[in-house]
Design an enzyme around this catalytic site. Structure first.
Site, PDB file in Angstrom:
ATOM      1  N   SER A 278      62.659 -51.930 -84.761  1.00 23.50           N
ATOM      2  CA  SER A 278      61.780 -52.303 -85.885  1.00 23.50           C
ATOM      3  C   SER A 278      62.050 -51.444 -87.119  1.00 23.50           C
ATOM      4  CB  SER A 278      60.311 -52.231 -85.483  1.00 23.50           C
ATOM      5  OG  SER A 278      60.008 -50.987 -84.906  1.00 23.50           O
ATOM      6  N   HIS A 308      61.641 -54.253 -76.897  1.00 22.62           N
ATOM      7  CA  HIS A 308      61.041 -53.302 -77.851  1.00 22.62           C
ATOM      8  C   HIS A 308      59.515 -53.415 -77.761  1.00 22.62           C
ATOM      9  CE1 HIS A 308      60.673 -50.690 -81.217  1.00 22.62           C
ATOM     10  NE2 HIS A 308      60.865 -51.524 -82.204  1.00 22.62           N
ATOM     11  N   HIS A 354      64.470 -45.932 -71.796  1.00 15.33           N
ATOM     12  CA  HIS A 354      64.495 -45.754 -73.256  1.00 15.33           C
ATOM     13  C   HIS A 354      65.920 -45.607 -73.759  1.00 15.33           C
ATOM     14  CE1 HIS A 354      63.381 -44.275 -77.263  1.00 15.33           C
ATOM     15  NE2 HIS A 354      62.249 -44.917 -77.023  1.00 15.33           N
ATOM     16  N   ARG A 363      54.257 -39.806 -75.756  1.00 15.36           N
ATOM     17  CA  ARG A 363      53.220 -40.783 -76.129  1.00 15.36           C
ATOM     18  C   ARG A 363      52.564 -41.352 -74.873  1.00 15.36           C
ATOM     19  NH1 ARG A 363      56.971 -44.590 -79.746  1.00 15.36           N
ATOM     20  NH2 ARG A 363      58.186 -44.347 -77.823  1.00 15.36           N
ATOM     21  N   ASP A 409      54.878 -47.748 -73.798  1.00 16.68           N
ATOM     22  CA  ASP A 409      54.254 -49.039 -73.453  1.00 16.68           C
ATOM     23  C   ASP A 409      53.728 -49.086 -72.025  1.00 16.68           C
ATOM     24  OD1 ASP A 409      54.844 -50.157 -75.986  1.00 16.68           O
ATOM     25  OD2 ASP A 409      56.922 -50.379 -75.366  1.00 16.68           O
TER      26      ASP A 409
END
Ligand code: NMX
Ligand code: MLT
Length: 472
Positions: A278, A308, A354, A363, A409
């Site tokens: 992105s 993504h 990743h 995160r 995620d």
């Protein structure tokens, strides 16, 4: 919208502190602000830009020919992994340690950035200030920025009409990106360019568009959510709330914990250096001098891919399919079987792996800490924790996965689901709202630094074969 709107809005509040000392690297550049009365982000930026322009000029002049590594055929064929090729000032990703926003790790941001309440999660406005200026803002500055963003959050009617032209069954990301494209109609950059603005001034209308876009996207996103899932009953913005709190409120979630989650969520998803799909897309499109709306809409279309940003949707749907097949009290053996079944059917395990990270995503870790604080006994959280034990050894056993650990995620869905945001297909829109902060912050710097059109060289297989033969 008036061109220098932020300046005029806040000019009464402005009283400039002494010139910032001239700082010549990011680390020194980062400093905790004293409780100054300088609340105007625009004028702070304006002050910083000349010294950063000089810094770039010097870097080019003195070190322009320094080599940063070798490009291999593997890199060309392998999605440019490991190839350093972009300038991205707002954040930097270390494969082992994870993301740092202007030099600050996530725990440091949680500690240093102003919060809505004592010991609360960071306010995303504070992160925006940090990304743009390299400085930690004080609460007064963050409150002024919250106010400014609220004042910019007006949505022209044609945007709602453009979204309404789509069937309500259209994917939320399609509706969201359509809304962002429709917002483009009011781009200040486009207007200024048509009037013949001098290139040295490009950053100014880019700043205007970027701040407006960041302010507008939660409203458009909430509209999409309420349109699809809540019979179109729209909830207006609350002028007493900050960016993350307001987003939660407009979506229809009033609990203080959900507001805190949204502040944390927006903060941690905002930026992940420049090479992710992105950010890179936004940067590439913007390099053609496309305005922030055009650039960010393009970025959203990349975010909507399952490898993504859409992975957050995929994770919750996958977790729910596990529960549907095996129940909530699934054994470790059953879970292992389910993971293998997924892999053997030619699918990825969403939320793991990743392109850059080689350890657990910080995160993920901070969301886990949030869960331990607010929903330790939730069965889906327990399942996510079990996946942390089960999935990495299996991915390692595959022998080809470079990073078997969970990414951002893997965790977000169970938190949102717990607080009532159960519609997984919507999750990537939340990611998109947050990403506007990182992409637009860098875009302002792209224009301020006069970064050029991005145009790498491509080659054919034929070319590569001939080149390699010669080189052998
Ligand atoms: N499940 C199954 N296979 C995987 C996984 C996974 N979670 N991760 C990597 N692999 C495979 C990958 O498909 C590739 O297989 P092949 O050679 O057959 O094409 C092989 O392992 C090597 O891939 P890597 O070099 O480890 O990973 P790469 O950098 O190419 O891709 C991702 C990174 C993130 C696309 C990949 O790990 C993945 O597909 N993960 C699952 C989807 C996901 O969670 N995406 C979200 C990423 C974070 N975000 O928000 O964007
Ligand atoms: C992101 O936040 O953009 C993802 O983790 C993907 C990436 O960094 O490549």
């Amino acid at each position: 919208m008036v061109f220098f709107r932020s300046v005029s809005l806040l000019s009464k509040l402005r009283s400039r502190v002494a010139q910032q000392s001239s700082l010549d690297n990011s680390v020194r550049w980062l400093q905790v602000q004293s409780s100054s009365s300088d609340l105007d982000l625009h004028s702070q930026l304006k002050e910083l830009i000349p010294e950063q322009q000089e810094r770039l000029k010097k870097l080019k002049a003195e070190h322009g020919k320094v080599q940063l590594g070798n490009i291999t055929v593997d890199m060309v064929l392998g999605g440019m992994r490991g190839m350093t090729g972009l300038l991205w000032e707002t954040s930097l990703l270390d494969p082992d340690e994870g993301i740092r926003f202007r030099g600050l790790s996530i725990p440091e941001c949680q500690k240093l950035l102003p919060a809505a309440k004592p010991d609360g999660e960071p306010l995303p406005e504070g992160l925006l200030w940090l990304l743009l200026t390299g400085k930690v803002p004080n609460k007064e500055q963050v409150d002024a920025l919250s106010k400014e963003l609220r004042s910019r959050a007006t949505i022209p009617d044609h945007v709602y009409k453009a979204i309404d032209a789509l069937p309500a069954t259209a994917h939320p990301m399609t509706q969201f990106a359509t809304g962002v494209m429709a917002l483009q109609v009011e781009s200040e950059f486009q207007k200024a360019y048509e009037k013949g603005i001098h290139k040295s001034k490009y950053w100014e209308p880019t700043y205007e568009d970027s701040l407006s876009l960041i302010a507008q996207v939660p409203v458009v996103a909430a509209y999409v959510y309420r349109r699809i899932y809540k019979d179109g009953q729209i909830i207006p913005m609350d002028d007493s709330l900050d960016y993350g709190g307001n987003f939660s409120h407009m979506l229809g979630f009033e609990s203080p914990q959900m507001q805190e989650l949204m502040r944390l969520y927006v903060t941690i998803h905002s930026d992940h250096e420049g090479g992710n799909v992105s950010a890179h897309t936004g940067h590439l499109v913007a390099s053609a001098l496309s305005d922030p709306y055009l650039s960010f809409a393009a970025a959203l279309n990349g975010l909507a891919g399952p490898l993504h940003g859409l992975a957050n949707q995929e994770v919750l749907l996958w977790i729910k399919s596990v529960v549907a097949e095996c129940g909530e009290n699934i054994t470790t053996e059953q879970l292992k079987d389910y993971v293998w079944k997924t892999l053997n059917s030619g699918k990825v395990v969403p939320g793991f792996g990743h392109g850059v990270l080689r350890k657990t995503d910080p995160r993920y870790t901070c969301q886990r800490e949030f869960a331990l604080k607010h929903l330790p006994d939730n069965p889906l959280f327990q399942l996510v924790s079990k996946l942390y034990e089960v999935v990495p050894p299996i991915l390692t056993e595959l022998g080809k996965v470079k990073n078997p650990w969970p990414n951002v995620d893997a965790h977000s869905g169970v938190l949102l689901n717990y607080f009532g945001l159960t519609e997984a297909r919507y999750y990537t829109v939340l990611f998109g709202v947050s990403r506007s902060i990182g992409i637009c912050s860098q875009l302002i710097w792209d224009r301020a630094l006069g970064l050029p059109l991005e145009r790498p060289k491509s080659v054919t297989m034929d070319w590569l074969e001939k080149y390699c033969k010669k080189a052998a």
